[in-house]
Design a protein around this motif. Structure first.
Motif, PDB file in Angstrom:
ATOM      1  N   GLY A   8      12.578  10.968  -3.967  1.00 33.12           N
ATOM      2  CA  GLY A   8      13.134  12.275  -3.636  1.00 33.12           C
ATOM      3  C   GLY A   8      12.044  13.315  -3.438  1.00 33.12           C
ATOM      4  N   ASP A   9      10.947  13.183  -4.185  1.00 34.11           N
ATOM      5  CA  ASP A   9       9.833  14.124  -4.045  1.00 34.11           C
ATOM      6  C   ASP A   9       8.935  13.786  -2.860  1.00 34.11           C
ATOM      7  OD1 ASP A   9      10.839  15.279  -6.328  1.00 34.11           O
ATOM      8  OD2 ASP A   9       9.457  14.233  -7.682  1.00 34.11           O
ATOM      9  N   MET A  10       9.124  12.583  -2.319  1.00 32.73           N
ATOM     10  CA  MET A  10       8.345  12.213  -1.115  1.00 32.73           C
ATOM     11  C   MET A  10       9.020  12.755   0.139  1.00 32.73           C
ATOM     12  SD  MET A  10       7.620   8.148  -1.800  1.00 32.73           S
ATOM     13  CE  MET A  10       7.415   7.492  -3.461  1.00 32.73           C
ATOM     14  N   GLY A  11      10.224  13.296  -0.027  1.00 31.48           N
ATOM     15  CA  GLY A  11      10.935  13.853   1.123  1.00 31.48           C
ATOM     16  C   GLY A  11      12.054  12.980   1.660  1.00 31.48           C
ATOM     17  N   PHE A  12      12.412  11.944   0.901  1.00 32.58           N
ATOM     18  CA  PHE A  12      13.500  11.083   1.374  1.00 32.58           C
ATOM     19  C   PHE A  12      14.863  11.702   1.047  1.00 32.58           C
ATOM     20  CE2 PHE A  12       9.967   8.143   1.306  1.00 32.58           C
ATOM     21  CZ  PHE A  12      10.157   7.434   2.480  1.00 32.58           C
ATOM     22  N   ASP A  13      15.839  11.418   1.920  1.00 34.97           N
ATOM     23  CA  ASP A  13      17.180  11.985   1.761  1.00 34.97           C
ATOM     24  C   ASP A  13      18.135  11.019   1.083  1.00 34.97           C
ATOM     25  OD1 ASP A  13      16.662  14.450   3.401  1.00 34.97           O
ATOM     26  OD2 ASP A  13      16.186  12.899   4.875  1.00 34.97           O
ATOM     27  N   CYS A  14      17.884   9.731   1.255  1.00 32.24           N
ATOM     28  CA  CYS A  14      18.734   8.741   0.591  1.00 32.24           C
ATOM     29  C   CYS A  14      17.930   7.474   0.340  1.00 32.24           C
ATOM     30  CB  CYS A  14      20.000   8.464   1.387  1.00 32.24           C
ATOM     31  SG  CYS A  14      19.741   8.113   3.123  1.00 32.24           S
ATOM     32  N   ILE A  22       0.834  -1.202   0.000  1.00 28.31           N
ATOM     33  CA  ILE A  22       0.000   0.000   0.000  1.00 28.31           C
ATOM     34  C   ILE A  22       0.866   1.249   0.000  1.00 28.31           C
ATOM     35  CG2 ILE A  22      -1.657   1.342   1.381  1.00 28.31           C
ATOM     36  CD1 ILE A  22      -2.780  -1.403   2.285  1.00 28.31           C
ATOM     37  N   PHE A  23       0.495   2.209  -0.851  1.00 26.88           N
ATOM     38  CA  PHE A  23       1.198   3.486  -0.875  1.00 26.88           C
ATOM     39  C   PHE A  23       0.708   4.312   0.305  1.00 26.88           C
ATOM     40  CE2 PHE A  23       2.383   7.738  -1.933  1.00 26.88           C
ATOM     41  CZ  PHE A  23       3.551   7.618  -2.681  1.00 26.88           C
ATOM     42  N   ASP A  24       1.642   4.751   1.148  1.00 28.56           N
ATOM     43  CA  ASP A  24       1.262   5.491   2.345  1.00 28.56           C
ATOM     44  C   ASP A  24       0.914   6.916   1.954  1.00 28.56           C
ATOM     45  OD1 ASP A  24       1.111   6.691   4.911  1.00 28.56           O
ATOM     46  OD2 ASP A  24       2.332   5.028   5.681  1.00 28.56           O
ATOM     47  N   GLU A  25      -0.386   7.232   2.037  1.00 31.04           N
ATOM     48  CA  GLU A  25      -0.821   8.546   1.543  1.00 31.04           C
ATOM     49  C   GLU A  25      -0.335   9.682   2.444  1.00 31.04           C
ATOM     50  OE1 GLU A  25      -5.055   8.374   1.331  1.00 31.04           O
ATOM     51  OE2 GLU A  25      -5.299   7.877   3.438  1.00 31.04           O
ATOM     52  N   ASN A  26       0.133   9.355   3.656  1.00 26.28           N
ATOM     53  CA  ASN A  26       0.642  10.387   4.564  1.00 26.28           C
ATOM     54  C   ASN A  26       2.136  10.621   4.401  1.00 26.28           C
ATOM     55  OD1 ASN A  26      -1.893  10.720   5.835  1.00 26.28           O
ATOM     56  ND2 ASN A  26      -1.513   8.850   7.017  1.00 26.28           N
ATOM     57  N   TYR A  71      -3.288   4.677  -8.802  1.00 27.02           N
ATOM     58  CA  TYR A  71      -2.393   5.454  -7.939  1.00 27.02           C
ATOM     59  C   TYR A  71      -3.164   6.467  -7.106  1.00 27.02           C
ATOM     60  CZ  TYR A  71       1.524   3.343 -10.426  1.00 27.02           C
ATOM     61  OH  TYR A  71       2.429   2.446 -10.937  1.00 27.02           O
ATOM     62  N   ARG A  72      -4.390   6.113  -6.753  1.00 32.41           N
ATOM     63  CA  ARG A  72      -5.201   7.123  -6.054  1.00 32.41           C
ATOM     64  C   ARG A  72      -4.723   7.406  -4.634  1.00 32.41           C
ATOM     65  NH1 ARG A  72     -10.740   3.690  -6.478  1.00 32.41           N
ATOM     66  NH2 ARG A  72     -10.334   2.099  -4.906  1.00 32.41           N
ATOM     67  N   ASP A  73      -3.891   6.520  -4.059  1.00 31.94           N
ATOM     68  CA  ASP A  73      -3.342   6.812  -2.726  1.00 31.94           C
ATOM     69  C   ASP A  73      -2.192   7.808  -2.786  1.00 31.94           C
ATOM     70  OD1 ASP A  73      -5.116   5.132  -1.480  1.00 31.94           O
ATOM     71  OD2 ASP A  73      -3.768   3.391  -1.516  1.00 31.94           O
ATOM     72  N   VAL A  74      -1.660   8.023  -3.975  1.00 29.84           N
ATOM     73  CA  VAL A  74      -0.515   8.940  -4.096  1.00 29.84           C
ATOM     74  C   VAL A  74      -1.054  10.371  -4.117  1.00 29.84           C
ATOM     75  CG1 VAL A  74       1.450   9.642  -5.531  1.00 29.84           C
ATOM     76  CG2 VAL A  74       0.742   7.227  -5.458  1.00 29.84           C
ATOM     77  N   PRO A  75      -0.554  11.222  -3.202  1.00 33.10           N
ATOM     78  CA  PRO A  75      -1.001  12.622  -3.244  1.00 33.10           C
ATOM     79  C   PRO A  75      -0.785  13.191  -4.647  1.00 33.10           C
ATOM     80  CG  PRO A  75       0.324  12.205  -1.286  1.00 33.10           C
ATOM     81  CD  PRO A  75       0.388  10.963  -2.126  1.00 33.10           C
ATOM     82  N   GLN A 121      -0.313  15.974  -6.078  1.00 28.47           N
ATOM     83  CA  GLN A 121       0.756  16.947  -6.385  1.00 28.47           C
ATOM     84  C   GLN A 121       2.114  16.272  -6.535  1.00 28.47           C
ATOM     85  OE1 GLN A 121      -0.646  16.566  -3.392  1.00 28.47           O
ATOM     86  NE2 GLN A 121       0.686  17.187  -1.705  1.00 28.47           N
ATOM     87  N   MET A 122       2.222  15.005  -6.085  1.00 31.76           N
ATOM     88  CA  MET A 122       3.510  14.314  -6.185  1.00 31.76           C
ATOM     89  C   MET A 122       3.686  13.552  -7.489  1.00 31.76           C
ATOM     90  SD  MET A 122       3.772  12.803  -2.370  1.00 31.76           S
ATOM     91  CE  MET A 122       5.077  11.719  -2.886  1.00 31.76           C
ATOM     92  N   LEU A 123       2.597  13.294  -8.180  1.00 36.48           N
ATOM     93  CA  LEU A 123       2.700  12.521  -9.429  1.00 36.48           C
ATOM     94  C   LEU A 123       3.522  13.289 -10.459  1.00 36.48           C
ATOM     95  CD1 LEU A 123      -0.978  11.227  -9.738  1.00 36.48           C
ATOM     96  CD2 LEU A 123       1.046   9.817  -9.327  1.00 36.48           C
ATOM     97  N   LEU A 124       4.403  12.600 -11.126  1.00 38.84           N
ATOM     98  CA  LEU A 124       5.202  13.251 -12.166  1.00 38.84           C
ATOM     99  C   LEU A 124       4.273  13.693 -13.288  1.00 38.84           C
ATOM    100  CD1 LEU A 124       8.292  10.862 -12.376  1.00 38.84           C
ATOM    101  CD2 LEU A 124       8.239  13.171 -11.436  1.00 38.84           C
ATOM    102  N   THR A 125       4.462  14.908 -13.747  1.00 38.54           N
ATOM    103  CA  THR A 125       3.570  15.414 -14.795  1.00 38.54           C
ATOM    104  C   THR A 125       4.246  15.411 -16.155  1.00 38.54           C
ATOM    105  OG1 THR A 125       4.268  17.617 -14.164  1.00 38.54           O
ATOM    106  CG2 THR A 125       2.169  16.839 -13.263  1.00 38.54           C
ATOM    107  N   LYS A 126       5.569  15.288 -16.160  1.00 44.01           N
ATOM    108  CA  LYS A 126       6.253  15.206 -17.451  1.00 44.01           C
ATOM    109  C   LYS A 126       7.128  13.960 -17.495  1.00 44.01           C
ATOM    110  CE  LYS A 126       9.780  18.359 -15.845  1.00 44.01           C
ATOM    111  NZ  LYS A 126      10.507  19.548 -15.890  1.00 44.01           N
ATOM    112  N   PRO A 127       7.493  13.539 -18.703  1.00 45.57           N
ATOM    113  CA  PRO A 127       8.286  12.309 -18.806  1.00 45.57           C
ATOM    114  C   PRO A 127       9.621  12.442 -18.084  1.00 45.57           C
ATOM    115  CG  PRO A 127       7.539  13.063 -20.969  1.00 45.57           C
ATOM    116  CD  PRO A 127       7.222  14.148 -20.001  1.00 45.57           C
ATOM    117  N   LEU A 128      10.151  11.320 -17.640  1.00 46.76           N
ATOM    118  CA  LEU A 128      11.479  11.302 -17.034  1.00 46.76           C
ATOM    119  C   LEU A 128      12.495  11.854 -18.029  1.00 46.76           C
ATOM    120  CD1 LEU A 128      11.480   7.685 -15.554  1.00 46.76           C
ATOM    121  CD2 LEU A 128      11.468   9.801 -14.216  1.00 46.76           C
TER     122      LEU A 128
END
Lengths: 478, 437
Positions: free
Chosen positions: A251-257, A215-219, B27-31, B33-40
């Motif tokens: 990295g966008d989730m806030g992880f440092d490494c 499960i993806f942790d939504e928090n 991916y509905r559990d993913v906030p 604003q965090m989803l990538l909007t452009k290709p890698l």
């Protein structure tokens, strides 16, 4: 099957080296062994047939479905093997001068660049040889960071109780005290438990996301923020990256490494247990603490193994990434998630998921009710799957689910395979209700019946001895 | 290409079966604003042909030397053809750790045979299924020897620097002390060892042959270690063990080392193979997988992963090591190598390495200004002084020869059974020409 030693014939050999064209050099007797090692004496055909026989008693991803949860047993493309066998890579000495190793360095630099982009990190090392080794390397980054700041009171690493055993073991190897926090009923991080655990002694948090129940942790943003506010750092265990690569970045989730398992997510083969490669990435501020090789790069850095790591594994992963490209990386992730959800949906109604909601790349079945009703355990179901030519899922993990079977189909399985697998699960579900004895005794058509593991542990026989030797040297156990 | 077999139509069908309209809902559990909007920002997908061309172009940027006179932890041995083909078999290649014994007997038996071969090479009672490499094997050995009172590790200064730094890093991890034993004439100084052996020392680690190629007085060092109450760990070149005294004969409690010489390619440093073997007394201290023999429900011989109560998945933070994945396919490679070499072939490889290295040394030291730096007996590596070092190495490289490794005081040379006399003569000729200029 006979052991290779039992096929040995004195005097038999392969002619491999030819005569020495310089004079022999002699060593004083005091350096020499009393007797030669008792290695098998065989011709090449003997060796070839022996290993062919052994190979026929192995289930690989190429043989069939291998939904071993948390291990990401996806198909290993053959071209990756061919590239890793190019003499231009295999014949390169790790200490050859830079001018002669530009291709190898370009492989590492390019792979680092791609993986930084995928993980949202700024720098990467390939020195760690496996996932757990990557964890060790990553948590050492956290340790060095705090040490460099003189912040030495930070003695604790927080680990959820759903974590892989390698997480707490890693924290201990890095000299930290492990704080296990309970998971919330939904399998995610319990924010209150996390808050209660955080403090001035917090060095960091180790977390997989999606977590070990799929499960993806939504928090997640709240979690990493809380850890940072307490002065700790966040370590991402990349075991489950296959679910989200190209979709969302650690990295966008806030992880440092982070560590990434190239042998899972990036399709390099598992080799019967290894070699893997545990690429470790970090944000810019941790870059000075990345390990290096004393012989290749000079002294002064931390070092977790010799040379630059499992280079030929990186060659495979880079080839894979080139074939996937920016389109294929998220496509693989999405289909891994789709396949898991589809299989879960098809199995549902028989064995029930521990968490009945959209999952990521894997899901966990909870057989505790079924066991109460029928006496048939997760182990019995797993062993019964073998008779169908399916590798069993991961059993009894994560620890927070009793009678757990954890399935990770990966994106490289077709709808037909998933339909077939679901049918097998449904059949076994029905069988257990009417004939539990058959399942307790499974497998029935495998290479062997169930092995006696207790006997193996109580009376360890961990090597072969020639029967002609006396009893006094036999057996490593008591 | 993503190796996904399902067609777009099938994917849609599967989505519908799950009750979803499109993949975003997965991916509905993913906030959001965090989803990538452009290709890698990585290149577009390549076909197999294109990727293969790109990788071959990278491989072509490396130099393939016709003669490699450099070792220092990675050795250019002859790899028999079958040693490459067996581990390439797809079942061995694509299986994972043999958790399910009933469908993994082939892997389990191959590991059991590997363990036996390592025990035979080292004289030990028990071997694990491998660790990452020789450096981590030494670090794991240091950890295995520690107890509550004895925490300090001693390592010889004549051990490979990559190994020393790896052990140092693992010691940093557990907040334990590492002391480096001084070196005298290229070998571990026994008097210095004696002085460093305080009551808190848990292990003494030496390498045989050592980093400078020299043969240590291994038995004497082991006696000193034991007299001080420490465990004795020897890191040995496995090809040399074809002829050298086993670690067991030298009194070692743990035998570790780099298994790369046993049929694994140089591969710019990996994957390699850390082997670890121990006396019976140390069996339960070994980290990693161990395969044991037992019987199945029909009473037939069978193999299983055994003694798992030591491991991280059971003991978590109390485990002695976090190792999970190992180098099983490299262990298989080593086992195939040892099977085709046999006892005589292995001893012959060892003797030829030594003969070639001694020949090279004799020829080089005839040249002006080239002298051995140490006086002791050596196996297939040795250190010489070398005037005009950079020019000499460059001249060798220009003719496709990778010369020895520059080290303090000169050059660390290595020769293996692959070096033909004519090629060695040519290398010496080039050195001579540069020195004469």
């Amino acid at each position: 099957m006979k052991l290779i030693f039992e096929k040995s014939v004195p005097g038999r050999h392969c002619d491999l080296l030819g005569k020495c064209d310089v004079a022999a050099a002699e060593l004083p007797q005091k350096y020499l062994r009393a007797t030669p090692p008792e290695l098998p004496e065989l011709s090449e055909v003997d060796v070839s047939r022996h290993y062919t026989e052994l190979n026929q008693h192995v289930h690989g991803v190429n043989c069939g479905f291998y939904p071993l949860g948390s291990c990401t047993m996806k198909y290993n493309p053959r071209v990756d093997e061919e590239m890793a066998a190019l003499p231009g890579f295999t014949a390169v000495h790790p200490l050859a001068p830079e001018a002669h190793t530009r291709g190898c360095r370009a492989v590492l630099d390019t792979a680092a660049q791609y993986l930084c982009e995928i993980s949202g990190m700024d720098a990467m090392t390939f020195q760690p040889a496996a996932g757990a080794h990557g964890e060790f390397t990553g948590v050492l980054l956290i340790k060095q960071y705090h040490d460099a700041r003189g912040d030495t009171a930070r003695r604790k690493i927080i680990v959820p109780d759903s974590a892989h055993g390698t997480n707490p073991a890693t924290a201990a190897m890095c000299g930290f005290e492990v704080v296990n926090i309970p998971s919330a009923p939904d399998g995610c991080v319990d924010l209150d438990a996390l808050k209660a655990a955080l403090g001035e002694d917090t060095a960091g948090l180790m977390l997989t996301n999606p977590n070990t129940v799929g499960i993806f942790d939504e928090n997640i943003l709240e979690i990493t923020k809380l850890v940072h506010e307490a002065g700790g750092l966040c370590y991402y265990d990349g075991a489950n990256l296959n679910a989200v690569m190209g979709v969302v970045r650690p990295g966008d989730m806030g992880f440092d490494c982070i560590h990434m398992n190239l042998h899972k997510t990036f399709a390099t083969p598992h080799g019967g247990g290894g070699p893997g490669a545990g690429a470790v990435g970090c944000k810019e501020f941790l870059k000075p603490y990345l390990p290096a090789s004393a012989l290749m790069d000079g002294a002064g850095k931390k070092q977790v193994r010799a040379f630059a790591g499992n280079f030929l594994v990186v060659v495979r992963a880079l080839t894979y990434l080139m074939t996937l490209g920016c389109e294929g990386v998220p496509e693989a992730a999405k289909n891994a998630v789709l396949n898991a959800n589809y299989l879960m949906q098809r199995v549902k109604g028989t064995f029930e998921p521990a968490f009945d909601r959209i999952c990521m790349h894997e899901f966990v079945l909870d057989l505790s009710e079924y066991k109460k009703e029928t006496g048939v355990s997760a182990l019995d179901v797993a062993k019964s799957l073998i008779d169908y030519g399916m590798h069993p899922p991961t059993m009894y993990f994560p620890l927070i689910v009793h009678e757990a079977l954890m399935l990770e189909p990966t994106e490289t399985e077709s709808k037909q395979t998933l339909d077939w697998a679901a049918d097998v699960f449904r059949k076994l579900y029905a069988l257990g209700k009417t004939d539990s004895e058959t399942m307790h005794a499974a497998p029935h058509h495998a290479q062997i019946g169930r092995p006696d593991e207790v006997k193996a542990a109580r009376n360890p026989i961990v090597r072969w001895y020639n029967d002609s030797e006396t009893e006094t040297v036999r057996g490593a156990g008591n | 290409m993503s190796y996904v077999p399902s067609t777009p139509a099938e994917r849609q069908e599967m989505l519908s079966a799950v009750g979803l309209k499109d993949w975003r809902e997965l991916y509905r559990d993913v906030p959001p604003q965090m989803l990538l909007t452009k290709p890698l920002n990585i290149p577009h997908a390549m076909s197999e042909l294109e990727a293969s061309r790109a990788m071959q172009a990278l491989a072509a940027q490396n130099t393939q030397f016709s003669l490699i006179l450099r070792g220092a932890g990675a050795y250019d041995h002859y790899i028999p053809s079958i040693v490459k083909s067996v581990p390439a078999k797809e079942e061995f290649l694509t299986a994972y750790t043999p958790y399910q014994a009933e469908m993994s007997q082939g892997v389990l038996q191959s590991i059991f045979e590997y363990q036996t071969m390592i025990c035979e090479l080292t004289g030990m009672d028990v071997s694990n299924a491998s660790v990452y490499d020789g450096a981590t094997a030494a670090a794991e050995a240091a950890a295995a020897c520690r107890d509550r009172k004895r925490r300090v590790t001693l390592i010889s200064g004549a051990v490979n620097p990559d190994t020393i730094e790896t052990v140092r890093t693992y010691c940093y991890g557990t907040n334990d002390e590492l002391r480096v034993i001084p070196v005298k004439d290229g070998k571990t100084d026994p008097d210095a060892l004696n002085e460093l052996l305080t009551e808190d020392v848990s292990a003494v680690i030496v390498q045989q042959p050592n980093f400078f190629g020299l043969l240590e007085d291994a038995e004497a060092l082991g006696e000193i270690a034991h007299a001080g109450g420490a465990q004795y760990v020897m890191s040995c070149n496995p090809i040399a063990l074809g002829i050298l005294k086993t670690p067991r004969e030298c009194g070692a409690d743990l035998a570790v080392g780099e298994g790369q010489p046993l049929g694994l390619p140089l591969g710019f440093g990996g994957p390699y193979l850390g082997y670890m073997a121990a006396t019976k007394a140390m069996m339960r201290k070994l980290p990693g997988r161990i395969v044991g023999e037992t019987t199945d429900s029909n009473g037939q011989r069978a193999y299983v992963l055994s003694l798992q109560a030591r491991e991280q998945h059971i003991r978590r933070e109390k485990a002695s090591s976090n190792i999970c994945s190992n180098e099983a396919l490299c262990a298989l490679t080593a086992a195939v190598y040892l099977s085709v070499m046999g006892p005589n072939g292995l001893a012959e490889a060892a003797r030829q390495c030594m003969a070639k290295a001694h020949y090279l040394c004799e020829q080089l030291t005839k040249l002006p200004g080239v002298e051995r730096v140490h006086s002791g007996d050596y196996f297939h590596e040795f250190v010489t002084t070398l005037p005009k070092r950079e020019q000499v190495l460059a001249a060798l490289e220009a003719e496709g020869i990778l010369g020895g490794l520059p080290v303090e005081g000169g050059v660390l040379w290595c020769a293996t059974e692959k070096a033909e006399k004519a090629a060695l003569d040519r290398a010496v000729e080039i050195v001579k020409e540069v020195l004469a200029k």
